[in-house]
Write an enzyme that holds these catalytic residues in place. Sequence first.
Site, short mmCIF file in Angstrom:
data_model
loop_
_atom_site.label_atom_id
_atom_site.label_comp_id
_atom_site.label_asym_id
_atom_site.label_seq_id
_atom_site.Cartn_x
_atom_site.Cartn_y
_atom_site.Cartn_z
N HIS A 87 0.85 -1.20 0.00
CA HIS A 87 0.00 0.00 0.00
C HIS A 87 0.88 1.25 0.00
O HIS A 87 1.80 1.38 0.82
CB HIS A 87 -0.93 -0.02 1.21
CG HIS A 87 -1.87 -1.18 1.19
ND1 HIS A 87 -2.15 -1.94 2.30
CD2 HIS A 87 -2.58 -1.73 0.16
CE1 HIS A 87 -3.02 -2.91 1.97
NE2 HIS A 87 -3.29 -2.78 0.67
N GLU A 124 2.04 3.39 3.19
CA GLU A 124 2.57 2.71 4.37
C GLU A 124 4.10 2.75 4.34
O GLU A 124 4.80 1.73 4.27
CB GLU A 124 2.02 1.28 4.46
CG GLU A 124 0.50 1.29 4.59
CD GLU A 124 -0.13 -0.10 4.63
OE1 GLU A 124 0.61 -1.11 4.62
OE2 GLU A 124 -1.37 -0.16 4.67
N HIS A 158 3.38 -4.16 6.69
CA HIS A 158 2.33 -3.15 6.47
C HIS A 158 2.35 -2.17 7.65
O HIS A 158 3.08 -2.34 8.61
CB HIS A 158 0.95 -3.82 6.39
CG HIS A 158 0.73 -4.62 5.15
ND1 HIS A 158 -0.09 -4.23 4.13
CD2 HIS A 158 1.25 -5.83 4.75
CE1 HIS A 158 -0.10 -5.13 3.17
NE2 HIS A 158 0.71 -6.12 3.52
N GLU A 194 1.76 -5.84 10.91
CA GLU A 194 1.28 -4.46 10.93
C GLU A 194 2.12 -3.66 11.92
O GLU A 194 2.10 -3.91 13.12
CB GLU A 194 -0.20 -4.41 11.31
CG GLU A 194 -1.13 -5.07 10.30
CD GLU A 194 -1.39 -4.21 9.07
OE1 GLU A 194 -0.96 -3.03 9.08
OE2 GLU A 194 -2.03 -4.71 8.12
#
Length: 563
Positions: free
Chosen positions: A122, A125, A257, A330
């Site tokens: 993404h 990010e 991420h 994450e």
Amino acid sequence: MGSGRGRGQPVGVPRRRRRSSGLALVAALAVAVPVALGSIVPVLVPAVAAAAPDFPAADAGYHNYPELVAAIHEVEAAHPELVDVFSIGKSAEGRDIWAAKVSDNVAADEDEPEVLVDALHHGDEHLAAEQALYLLHVLAGDDGIDEQVTALVDAREVWIVFMLNPDGAQYDLTGDPYRGWRKSRQRHPSSSSVGTDLNRNYDYRWGCCGGSSGSPASRNYRGWRPFSAPESRALADFVNSRVVGGRQQIRTHASLHANGELILWPYAYTTVDVPGDMTAADRSTFWQMANAMAATNGYTARQSGDWYISDGDLIDWLYGRHRIFSFTVELYPPTGSGPNSHSPPDELIQRETSRNRAALLYLIDLADCPYRASGTATANCGPMYDDLELGRGWTRNPFGDDTATSGTWARGDPGRTASRGVKQLGKAFSGSRAFVTGVAAASSAAANDLDGRTSILSRAVALPADPAAYGPLTFRWYLAHSAASGAGDLLRVFVVDAATGHRTKVFERLGRAADVDAWWRTASVSLEAFAGRTIRLLFVARDGSPGNLVEAGLDDIRIQGPG
């Protein structure tokens, strides 16, 4: 030179290695850049591209795309014996998707467990790319200095993809100061909307479960078909290329991420703990690995679908298609939203990336045998492990002497058949696939049963010279038949010497004049007599009684480890 340690062997404390000095790249330095494994062409790599969108001065510690490209080539130049930088493909706007291989004998494709780490699916990010770059610096910079790192570099091959979505990352920097741009920059063939959510574009459970959007305008747009985005296709092609001899060489994986401070395991498409396309042993291993990593960095471990449902997700594809133990990591911060929530102040880059050092090294270490995490290494990390959920190099009718006209060996989700009791079980012993003599249930129990002889041959398996270094051959099996059966109906197993072709029968079950229903049994066969040889396993089923109903099944075929 390589350390000589093969896959599945424990990592010991290695020698100290004299480090090469290398030279840092400077602006506009021409370097030799491998654009594919084994090929080298001269490429001009500028340290800074003046026209490229950049981070605001307050966040100058981040690397935009050209700066990142220069940084990873600097590491390669300083450590050419350890680092090989190459492109796995092009983005929609033509940027290279750069990757690096790190290993002690980087120019060779050694027989060592492999690890994949990717970053920045993404565009907004940005901390994810910094985390990938940090890992490269740890592996290359601490080799020969830190014993754990040196041991891992000696015994693993690590692949790092730094910025899967370079177009989205650069476009995100054209805002004030950020756009919060998540998707790629691919043009849609029939819409004015731009971009695909790359982490919804993989073909496993694509668009299945309400975890993506079919609207091109959506932030979670999954693309007009699986792998419609060149970036996700490039990563998938690379992973597919690591299947050698029917066996995936990549064993563990992390997709970086931001944000949430989470360690997520598959599946993302469901909240079911152990769905039909996962085995209980694998789910236990995922749980243990995720919690072990979370214990090192203070993150929270959970199944991805329990956070929120997504489909076409990378970790689902890597596990579902390749059985790679795959995790989404994450990064910091734990919560937050908005255009810059995925890029915390650059003063925190070093703190937050170093925070994940132990977790990533743990993931690399476990690549020799992820099942060590769940205490099932003996069963699952010997010379051979095949739960039959994937195709791993089996050959049907390998010698051309089969006679079956129906019901040949097939790997799949079996249909249940019954005639005076169950003759073909409607479920694999574990997971959702097994070898059975005719997968489909057909119109009657006898319509798709075995008629004649059918055989299936495994890939080659090298047994250690010391018989104490491995355990027995074990497998689940059944041979079901009607009362018209006799000794002509059978299930046999042979060990085939890969060098000479000589076959040795090691297991046999014969039919008899009785109605026998199907149920999963366990066989255990010593292979001590074959120590030091490279072998294949040949499974033969036969219906030798005209008019008789015969079904056979196999699952969870292993040559166990010592223990």
